[in-house]
Motif scaffolding. Structure first.
Motif, short mmCIF file in Angstrom:
data_model
loop_
_atom_site.label_atom_id
_atom_site.label_comp_id
_atom_site.label_asym_id
_atom_site.label_seq_id
_atom_site.Cartn_x
_atom_site.Cartn_y
_atom_site.Cartn_z
N PHE A 184 0.20 -1.38 0.39
CA PHE A 184 0.05 0.17 0.00
C PHE A 184 1.12 1.38 0.08
O PHE A 184 1.80 1.09 0.71
N VAL A 185 0.34 2.74 -0.63
CA VAL A 185 1.55 3.79 -0.60
C VAL A 185 -0.02 4.61 0.55
O VAL A 185 -1.42 4.66 0.74
N ILE A 186 0.62 5.67 0.94
CA ILE A 186 -0.33 6.97 1.90
C ILE A 186 0.31 7.54 1.01
O ILE A 186 1.63 8.20 1.03
N ARG A 187 -0.67 8.99 0.64
CA ARG A 187 -0.23 10.07 0.06
C ARG A 187 0.54 10.16 -0.96
O ARG A 187 1.52 10.40 -1.34
N GLY A 188 0.39 9.01 -1.58
CA GLY A 188 1.39 8.52 -3.05
C GLY A 188 2.83 7.98 -2.83
O GLY A 188 3.87 8.05 -3.27
N PHE A 189 3.64 7.75 -1.08
CA PHE A 189 4.99 7.56 -0.51
C PHE A 189 4.55 6.08 -0.13
O PHE A 189 3.24 5.50 1.05
N GLY A 190 5.51 5.53 -0.04
CA GLY A 190 5.05 4.75 1.07
C GLY A 190 5.34 4.39 2.36
O GLY A 190 5.49 5.59 2.44
N ALA A 191 4.76 3.41 3.36
CA ALA A 191 4.55 3.39 4.27
C ALA A 191 5.26 2.82 5.16
O ALA A 191 5.62 1.94 5.19
N ASP A 192 5.63 2.98 6.35
CA ASP A 192 6.05 2.09 7.50
C ASP A 192 5.36 1.13 8.41
O ASP A 192 4.21 2.40 8.54
N VAL A 193 5.40 -0.03 8.38
CA VAL A 193 4.42 -0.63 9.39
C VAL A 193 5.37 -1.41 10.66
O VAL A 193 6.81 -1.21 10.88
N TYR A 194 4.44 -1.13 11.66
CA TYR A 194 4.76 -0.93 13.07
C TYR A 194 3.94 -1.65 13.71
O TYR A 194 2.82 -2.05 13.76
N VAL A 195 4.68 -2.53 15.04
CA VAL A 195 3.94 -3.26 15.89
C VAL A 195 3.80 -2.69 17.24
O VAL A 195 5.17 -3.23 17.76
N ASP A 196 3.08 -2.60 18.06
CA ASP A 196 2.30 -2.03 19.03
C ASP A 196 3.97 -0.61 19.07
O ASP A 196 4.81 -0.63 20.47
N GLY A 197 4.29 -0.09 18.41
CA GLY A 197 4.92 1.00 18.56
C GLY A 197 6.16 0.62 18.18
O GLY A 197 7.62 1.89 18.34
N LEU A 198 7.52 -0.28 17.60
CA LEU A 198 7.96 -0.65 17.17
C LEU A 198 8.11 -1.70 15.51
O LEU A 198 6.95 -1.99 15.40
N ARG A 199 8.83 -0.97 14.89
CA ARG A 199 9.06 -0.87 13.43
C ARG A 199 9.69 -2.84 13.44
O ARG A 199 10.23 -3.57 13.60
N LEU A 200 8.59 -2.47 12.20
CA LEU A 200 8.66 -4.30 11.59
C LEU A 200 9.98 -4.48 11.32
O LEU A 200 10.14 -3.57 10.12
N PRO A 201 10.87 -5.73 11.16
CA PRO A 201 11.74 -5.70 9.62
C PRO A 201 11.78 -4.83 8.80
O PRO A 201 10.72 -5.25 8.11
N LYS A 202 12.27 -4.73 7.85
CA LYS A 202 12.17 -4.63 6.45
C LYS A 202 13.06 -4.20 5.54
O LYS A 202 14.27 -3.55 6.18
N VAL A 203 12.86 -4.62 4.27
CA VAL A 203 13.92 -5.20 3.27
C VAL A 203 12.81 -4.34 2.29
O VAL A 203 12.41 -3.53 2.53
N ASN A 204 13.66 -3.29 0.92
CA ASN A 204 13.61 -3.28 -0.16
C ASN A 204 12.03 -4.05 -0.80
O ASN A 204 12.84 -5.02 -1.24
N ASN A 205 11.51 -4.18 -0.73
CA ASN A 205 10.19 -4.45 -1.05
C ASN A 205 10.41 -4.57 -2.59
O ASN A 205 9.45 -5.66 -3.26
N THR A 206 10.59 -3.86 -3.47
CA THR A 206 10.38 -3.56 -4.96
C THR A 206 12.00 -4.26 -5.32
O THR A 206 12.10 -3.97 -6.36
N SER A 207 13.72 -4.78 -4.16
CA SER A 207 14.19 -5.49 -4.73
C SER A 207 14.03 -6.69 -4.84
O SER A 207 14.28 -7.10 -3.67
N ALA A 208 14.57 -7.75 -5.49
CA ALA A 208 14.98 -9.18 -5.38
C ALA A 208 16.29 -9.41 -4.54
O ALA A 208 16.33 -10.11 -4.26
N SER A 209 16.73 -8.16 -4.63
CA SER A 209 18.18 -8.48 -4.08
C SER A 209 17.72 -8.89 -2.65
O SER A 209 18.27 -9.79 -1.42
N GLY A 210 16.51 -8.64 -1.59
CA GLY A 210 16.48 -7.98 -0.63
C GLY A 210 15.79 -10.07 -0.67
O GLY A 210 15.58 -10.38 0.84
N GLY A 211 15.54 -10.03 -1.47
CA GLY A 211 14.71 -11.58 -1.34
C GLY A 211 13.34 -12.10 -0.85
O GLY A 211 12.52 -12.68 -0.56
N PHE A 212 12.90 -10.85 -0.97
CA PHE A 212 11.56 -10.69 -0.09
C PHE A 212 10.70 -11.34 0.77
O PHE A 212 10.62 -11.68 1.02
N ALA A 213 11.82 -10.36 1.92
CA ALA A 213 11.73 -11.16 2.75
C ALA A 213 10.91 -9.73 4.30
O ALA A 213 11.79 -9.29 4.75
#
Length: 715
Positions: free
Chosen positions: A115-144
């Motif tokens: 999803f995007v918000i106002r045309g940009f990417g957004a970050d997902v947190y759980v209970d105020g702490l950031r979910l680990p994130k790799v580059n979702n648009t790059s295969a180099s991250g392995g889609f982890a």
């Protein structure tokens, strides 16, 4: 919470009671009663259950329990009741009716929540702490990519706009905070059985309550098992999710809640990347069906395991100071193998394909320490928050891939071809660290509420390529700040203005080997919020102007082909309207309208002055549901919604455009004492449409009609 109340003839008000509290002994003629102990538990209004669709408070915008009306930034809270009423099965689906949020823009991709918000990417947190994130648009991250099961959530908070002042590295779109279900203070038991389209069978339960009689120890266990298919032929959507939690409250000032999560997804082909010819455009041979599989059954698989363990600790030191600490460890491992289309040959029927395989492993630790002080200086009230947080994540990847794989005839696809062994394309690690210190003061004077805060971050990212031995180190630091002012009128009208900033480290280097600087974002926002006194309703109208700088664009030097420079910029401006209304005790409505102009303002490529991929200019939605009591034992309810997504860019130069679409949803239910039978239908009229295109080679269909029946029993 335990409170000892010494009751005299007058409860805490008369002279006898005051004398005893001051240690003077009982007054003459008075009667001393035995102490009465009242047991209970504190309910955090920014976390606990909300009856209906309107949540008056949220912690996402300030990290304190602040009224949404007093937060100088646009916020949506998607409550548990809304999640249940709309039958949301993913986080993306849950945000379909939120203003400014582009959900379902990437079709039926089952690997992540896009999803995007106002045309940009957004970050997902759980209970105020950031979910680990790799580059979702790059295969180099392995889609982890981590995903969270929405059945385990109490609410979803959507904070729009740059938010680095509290969270550190962040995209300018905003923050989506997922709030887990906490253990309840009263016994709660629920079981569900689901069946639906695409061979869906799902069972789940949610149980919890006190472990001890004094309610100092509480528990909760939420679990789900699903066997289902995806829209893509041969794709599956199987899941096991288990979420235990415990809360220990030894006294009224102290609370410790431990949350754990395990999620296992076992899928085959997850998404097809189809050519524009045959989907969005006409093809001389055939119109590709919405369930077309461009992969290779027997070869494709997506098996992921996630585990998280963390806690939230809070202790009120005195009437002024409160200390909180949140900590979580997370782990993910993935076995991903797929074949996907890369475009048609000149004959318009032979689909070239790419074979890809990845086995990433991702570990992370996040901790946030907060000290909060509430005090007054004359007529001015302050809520001061000071914090130190630290984030660490380590990604190990191994990837294989080649274009030398069998093609596919789209007219007569052969899915029994021999797939060669894929050559190794990548092997390496990426380690990220972030240390941040921040301070915020929420100042309340009369009807004015001023929020101002600043933050300093030190980051480090180290990328090691195990194939060629190269190492790239980046260690930028950055200062972020925010200021906002709200006027709280007597009738519930609250106009506000705010300014906020963000930063996001960028991987890679220039041609000369210089590491990229972080991209930065800034936003001006003004609007008005309205929560009329005596009505369970809320309306927000916001005007925003958001920019992102240091965006990568092609190196203009022709001898540096394939490299980038950081001279690009993107601008998003527009208006959002969102209303959540409870018109009567039985009629609820949600409406939103988004008009946004998103444009690439600086670039060395063909996208200069153009709209980025998958960003509609107009989005609108309306949902309403009505409950009618038939008798003391029986209630029936009906509801439905309509969603409009405007057309989006399907190519860099905007020469290819994806048409807009209007979709309808519906629901109905009947309650008979402890039982509820409900039916939800998304895309009720089974509209076939293209949700996304990336040039002429990567188009995704949107979800066709989905119908799910759920039988729930509570006791």
């Amino acid at each position: 919470m335990s409170t000892a109340l010494a009751l005299a003839a007058a409860v805490g008000a008369g002279p006898a009671a005051r004398a005893q509290q001051q240690g003077d002994g009982p007054a003459p003629g008075s009667t001393t009663l035995d102490p009465v102990t009242v047991h209970g538990t504190r309910t955090d209004p920014a976390r606990g259950p909300v009856r209906g669709f309107v949540a008056p408070q949220s912690a996402a915008g300030t990290k304190t329990n602040t009224k949404v009306l007093e937060t100088p930034q646009s916020i949506s809270v998607i409550t548990r009741d809304q999640l249940d009423a709309q039958g949301a099965q993913t986080i993306t689906q849950a945000m379909r009716y939120s203003a400014g949020v582009g959900a379902d823009l990437y079709g039926t991709d089952g690997r992540s929540d896009w999803f995007v918000i106002r045309g940009f990417g957004a970050d997902v947190y759980v209970d105020g702490l950031r979910l680990p994130k790799v580059n979702n648009t790059s295969a180099s991250g392995g889609f982890a990519n981590f995903r969270v099961e929405p059945y385990a959530l109490e609410r979803i908070e959507v904070l729009r706009g740059p938010s680095s002042v509290l969270y550190g590295r962040a995209n300018p779109g905003g923050v989506v905070n997922l709030v887990s279900k906490d253990p309840p203070s009263e016994p709660f038991y629920e079981a569900n059985a689901q069946v639906g389209t695409r061979s869906r069978f799902q069972g789940s339960f949610d149980v919890g309550g006190p472990v001890t009689a004094d309610k100092t120890l509480l528990y909760r266990l939420t679990a789900l098992v699903r066997d289902a298919d995806l829209q893509v032929k041969g794709g599956t959507d199987d899941r096991i999710a288990i979420n235990p939690a415990f809360t220990w409250r030894p006294d009224a000032q102290t609370s410790l809640t431990v949350h754990a999560m395990y999620l296992h997804d076992s899928n085959r082909h997850t998404v097809s990347f189809l050519p524009a010819s045959g989907t969005l455009l006409s093809n001389p041979f055939r119109k590709l069906p919405t369930n077309f599989n461009d992969g290779q059954p027997g070869f494709d698989r997506y098996k992921k395991n996630e585990a998280m363990l963390g806690y939230r600790f809070s202790h009120q030191l005195d009437d002024v100071w409160t200390f909180r600490q949140n900590l979580r460890y997370a782990h993910l491992d993935l076995d991903y193998r797929t074949m996907y289309g890369t475009g048609l040959r000149a004959d318009q029927r032979t689909l070239t394909r790419f074979g890809y395989q990845a086995r990433p492993s991702l570990d992370s630790i996040a901790v946030d320490n907060q000290a909060q002080a509430a005090f007054s200086t004359g007529p001015v009230r302050h809520t001061v928050l000071m914090g130190v947080d630290y984030q660490w994540q380590h990604l190990k990847t191994r990837t294989w891939g080649t274009a030398s794989v069998p093609t596919l005839d789209i007219v007569n696809p052969d899915y029994n071809q021999v797939i060669p062994n894929l050559p190794v394309t990548g092997r390496g690690t990426e380690t990220q660290r972030q240390l941040g210190i921040y301070a915020q003061d929420q100042i309340r004077w009369d009807r004015w509420a001023l929020t101002i805060g600043g933050r300093q971050d030190w980051t480090q990212q180290v990328n090691r390529n195990r194939l060629n031995g190269s190492v790239v180190r980046q260690d930028p630091d950055h200062f972020s700040w925010r200021a906002g002012l709200v006027y709280l009128s007597a009738i519930g009208l609250a106009p506000y203005i705010s300014y906020s900033t963000s930063f996001q480290p960028t991987s890679g280097t220039t041609f000369s080997g210089t590491p990229f600087k972080p991209t930065t974002g800034r936003q001006y926002e003004a609007g008005v919020k309205f929560q009329p006194t005596g009505f369970n309703s809320a309306v927000t109208v916001s005007f925003f102007h958001t920019t992102q700088q240091n965006v990568l664009t092609a190196d203009p030097d022709p001898t540096h082909r394939g490299f980038s420079v950081q001279t690009g910029a993107i601008r998003s401006k527009g208006i959002e309207v969102e209303g959540t209304l409870s018109l009567t005790n039985n009629l609820r409505m949600i409406g939103s309208l988004t008009l946004q102009d998103v444009k690439v303002t600086k670039s060395n490529g063909a996208d200069l002055g153009k709209r980025p991929y998958a960003i509609p200019h107009t989005m609108a939605s309306l949902w309403a549901d009505y409950a009618h009591p038939v008798s003391d034992r029986v209630t029936v309810g009906v509801g439905g919604g309509v969603r409009y997504l405007g057309r989006t860019a399907g190519s860099v130069d905007n020469s290819l455009m994806v048409p807009g679409v209007t979709l309808f949803d519906a629901m109905a239910y009947v309650d008979v004492e402890r039982w509820r039978l409900s039916i939800n239908a998304a895309n009720l009229f089974d509209k076939a449409y293209v949700a996304y295109c990336s040039g002429g080679t990567g188009c995704n269909y949107g979800a066709r009609r989905t119908v799910i029946a759920n039988l729930r029993y509570r006791w």
